[in-house]
Design a protein around this motif. Structure first.
Motif, PDB file in Angstrom:
ATOM      1  N   GLY A  47       0.808  -1.222   0.000  1.00 48.19           N
ATOM      2  CA  GLY A  47       0.000   0.000   0.000  1.00 48.19           C
ATOM      3  C   GLY A  47       0.836   1.265   0.000  1.00 48.19           C
ATOM      4  N   ASP A  48       1.865   1.318   0.851  1.00 46.12           N
ATOM      5  CA  ASP A  48       2.724   2.507   0.885  1.00 46.12           C
ATOM      6  C   ASP A  48       3.509   2.661  -0.411  1.00 46.12           C
ATOM      7  OD1 ASP A  48       1.971   3.480   3.322  1.00 46.12           O
ATOM      8  OD2 ASP A  48       3.690   2.701   4.433  1.00 46.12           O
ATOM      9  N   VAL A  49       3.938   1.540  -0.977  1.00 44.43           N
ATOM     10  CA  VAL A  49       4.690   1.598  -2.237  1.00 44.43           C
ATOM     11  C   VAL A  49       3.840   2.251  -3.319  1.00 44.43           C
ATOM     12  CG1 VAL A  49       5.773   0.233  -4.061  1.00 44.43           C
ATOM     13  CG2 VAL A  49       6.119  -0.402  -1.663  1.00 44.43           C
ATOM     14  N   ALA A  50       2.600   1.800  -3.450  1.00 45.08           N
ATOM     15  CA  ALA A  50       1.716   2.348  -4.484  1.00 45.08           C
ATOM     16  C   ALA A  50       1.421   3.828  -4.230  1.00 45.08           C
ATOM     17  CB  ALA A  50       0.418   1.548  -4.529  1.00 45.08           C
ATOM     18  N   SER A  51       1.160   4.179  -2.970  1.00 49.97           N
ATOM     19  CA  SER A  51       0.834   5.577  -2.658  1.00 49.97           C
ATOM     20  C   SER A  51       2.017   6.497  -2.917  1.00 49.97           C
ATOM     21  CB  SER A  51       0.394   5.693  -1.195  1.00 49.97           C
ATOM     22  OG  SER A  51      -0.812   4.999  -0.969  1.00 49.97           O
ATOM     23  N   LEU A  52       3.215   6.059  -2.558  1.00 50.07           N
ATOM     24  CA  LEU A  52       4.397   6.899  -2.763  1.00 50.07           C
ATOM     25  C   LEU A  52       4.782   6.973  -4.237  1.00 50.07           C
ATOM     26  CD1 LEU A  52       6.460   5.837   0.368  1.00 50.07           C
ATOM     27  CD2 LEU A  52       5.476   8.092  -0.071  1.00 50.07           C
ATOM     28  N   GLN A  53       4.519   5.914  -4.984  1.00 49.82           N
ATOM     29  CA  GLN A  53       4.759   5.983  -6.426  1.00 49.82           C
ATOM     30  C   GLN A  53       3.859   7.029  -7.073  1.00 49.82           C
ATOM     31  OE1 GLN A  53       4.207   1.871  -7.564  1.00 49.82           O
ATOM     32  NE2 GLN A  53       6.409   1.420  -7.489  1.00 49.82           N
ATOM     33  N   ARG A  54       2.637   7.154  -6.568  1.00 46.92           N
ATOM     34  CA  ARG A  54       1.729   8.181  -7.103  1.00 46.92           C
ATOM     35  C   ARG A  54       2.227   9.584  -6.781  1.00 46.92           C
ATOM     36  NH1 ARG A  54      -2.268   4.255  -5.690  1.00 46.92           N
ATOM     37  NH2 ARG A  54      -2.594   5.180  -3.619  1.00 46.92           N
ATOM     38  N   LEU A  55       3.099   9.698  -5.780  1.00 42.11           N
ATOM     39  CA  LEU A  55       3.705  10.989  -5.438  1.00 42.11           C
ATOM     40  C   LEU A  55       5.059  11.170  -6.123  1.00 42.11           C
ATOM     41  CD1 LEU A  55       2.889  11.070  -1.606  1.00 42.11           C
ATOM     42  CD2 LEU A  55       1.737  12.320  -3.436  1.00 42.11           C
TER      43      LEU A  55
END
Length: 478
Positions: A47-55
């Protein structure tokens, strides 16, 4: 070397639609950005990986169950998020932390579940933790235990960014830079489109900081706009344009901020002058005869924390906050307006065991050296806000305690909100008017009754009053 967990721990990985608390904290603290490589070591479902990739962050994730084939390589930042607490083998737990530390080239960010979550974990004692009904394991850390554990394994001084979140920096200058970011306000520059506005921005900086900046402290466009001026011309322009009184106040403020930083630095581990952030180095050179003199003065400031009489005097002299027989209560908007020794008091507690992300009022005891951060999320909207949580750090023992009022039926609430703020806060007048109305109505005649929701409501009924926003009105009869 990839760390392999042997037990079935995949059940502890939760799906996230938003960033985890540790990732949000790291973003707020500027430890995560698009320029750094990031490894989420033990990323769970990602979840954090996907969210930070979006940033636009350059992040990869590895997990023994969900991403076991992903590459594991040294990265600027390594996230070890809620991993240590699910490892039942102390040797494996330690080895996992060692491996995460090896992979981090700049900073390791470690987080774990905390002892105050015990009521949420159903299970029986197993080893140094709990075996849950789902056959998963939880070792719940206290905030200071987690920091001390990470320090012991990594061999470096660490900082508690928040309860249950610890930063371990590979380079001491990075640690000090982070401390400075927490204590010394960032330089703010007015927008500049030409030479005239660039000079105005420079003068504003000098008035707030008390000294002229070095060229490499300026924003690059502004430095280019002023490049055609000779140093002597710039000095003359500053001298002729800056308000001398504001410059003097800025110098005093920066001197106190520097002493505060150096005292907190000593509390957390002091480094050589060369390891200080550039801005702090220049402040020391501008406002002290030497680094030694600055350190000696900050050391004396730190020693004053032990003096009950001095601390009580500082609380009585504070221009902000509400003082009671046992403590000073200050709203977060006014926290930097406290006397420097009280700011040091609060900062030391936050560095030792973390300041929570959500808080409204800091409570500083004048005896015993303990700081509590109290959360009143509706402070600005509710005329008498209810507390939702309290987090306490005892500076003498470094023990912590947490209290949640989320499910309480009769929560404590606040009165006289204006007293917690700075006198020039824009909301003070409105809050004071409400307090004066309540005094005239007789609502404070029984102070022992009005500290909780039920008691306050009973007094409102007794006095025939009700609240509409921040206005006190008569209650309709019948």
């Amino acid at each position: 070397m990839q760390q392999s967990w042997n037990s079935d721990r995949r059940r502890t990985a939760i799906g996230r639609s938003s960033l985890s608390v540790p990732a949000r904290q790291a973003l707020a603290d500027r430890q995560l950005n698009a320029d750094r490589t990031i490894l989420d070591y033990g990323c769970g479902r990602g979840g954090d990986v996907a969210s930070l990739q979006r940033l636009d962050c350059k992040i990869t994730g590895w997990d023994p169950h969900y991403s076991s084939s992903a590459p594991v390589a040294p990265s600027d930042v390594v996230l070890l998020t809620y991993v240590l607490n699910v490892i039942e083998d102390p040797v494996e737990r330690r080895q996992t932390l060692k491996e995460a530390w090896r992979l981090a080239t700049s900073v390791l960010i470690v987080s774990a579940r905390l002892t105050w979550e015990r009521s949420k974990v159903r299970g029986q004692e197993y080893g140094d933790g709990l075996l849950t009904s789902r056959q998963t394991f939880q070792h719940l850390f206290s905030p200071d235990e987690l920091r001390i554990y990470v320090e012991e394994v990594t061999g470096t001084r660490c900082i508690s960014a928040a309860p249950g979140i610890v930063y371990a920096f590979k380079d001491d200058s990075a640690r000090l830079g982070y401390l400075a970011h927490r204590i010394v306000p960032d330089a703010e520059w007015l927008a500049s489109a030409d030479t005239t506005s660039a000079i105005a921005s420079l003068v504003d900086y000098v008035e707030r900081r008390g000294r002229p900046p070095r060229v490499d402290e300026m924003p690059r466009p502004m430095a280019e706009q002023l490049a055609h001026l000779k140093p002597g011309e710039l000095k003359r322009l500053i001298r002729d344009s800056a308000d001398a009184e504001k410059v003097s106040e800025g110098a005093k403020r920066t001197t106190l901020n520097t002493l505060l930083f150096l005292a907190v630095e000593l509390f957390n581990g002091r480094g050589p002058f060369s390891s200080l952030p550039l801005g702090v180095q220049l402040d020391v050179r501008s406002f002290f005869t030497s680094y030694k003199e600055a350190c000696q003065r900050s050391d004396r400031l730190l020693l004053k924390l032990r003096d009950d009489t001095y601390i009580r005097g500082a609380m009585n002299a504070s221009a902000v906050g509400k003082i009671t027989p046992t403590a000073l209560y200050v709203h977060r908007r006014a926290i930097d307006r406290m006397p420097t020794v009280l700011r040091l008091y609060e900062h030391c507690a936050s560095v030792a065991a973390g300041r929570p992300q959500e808080w409204t009022i800091a409570k500083l005891k004048h005896q015993g050296r303990a700081v509590s951060w109290l959360d009143y999320p509706e402070f600005d909207k509710d005329p008498h806000p209810r507390i939702t949580s309290s987090y306490l750090v005892d500076l003498k023992t470094l023990e912590t305690s947490h209290m949640s009022y989320a499910n309480s039926a009769n929560r404590p609430l606040l009165h006289r909100k204006h007293e917690f703020l700075a006198p020039d806060d824009p909301d003070v007048l409105r809050y004071r008017r409400l307090t004066e109305s309540e005094l005239r109505a007789g609502l404070y005649e029984n102070p022992h009754l009005i500290g909780t929701e039920n008691g306050w409501e009973a007094e409102l009924i007794r006095c025939g009053r009700m609240l509409r926003g921040h206005r006190l009105v008569r209650r309709p009869e019948g």
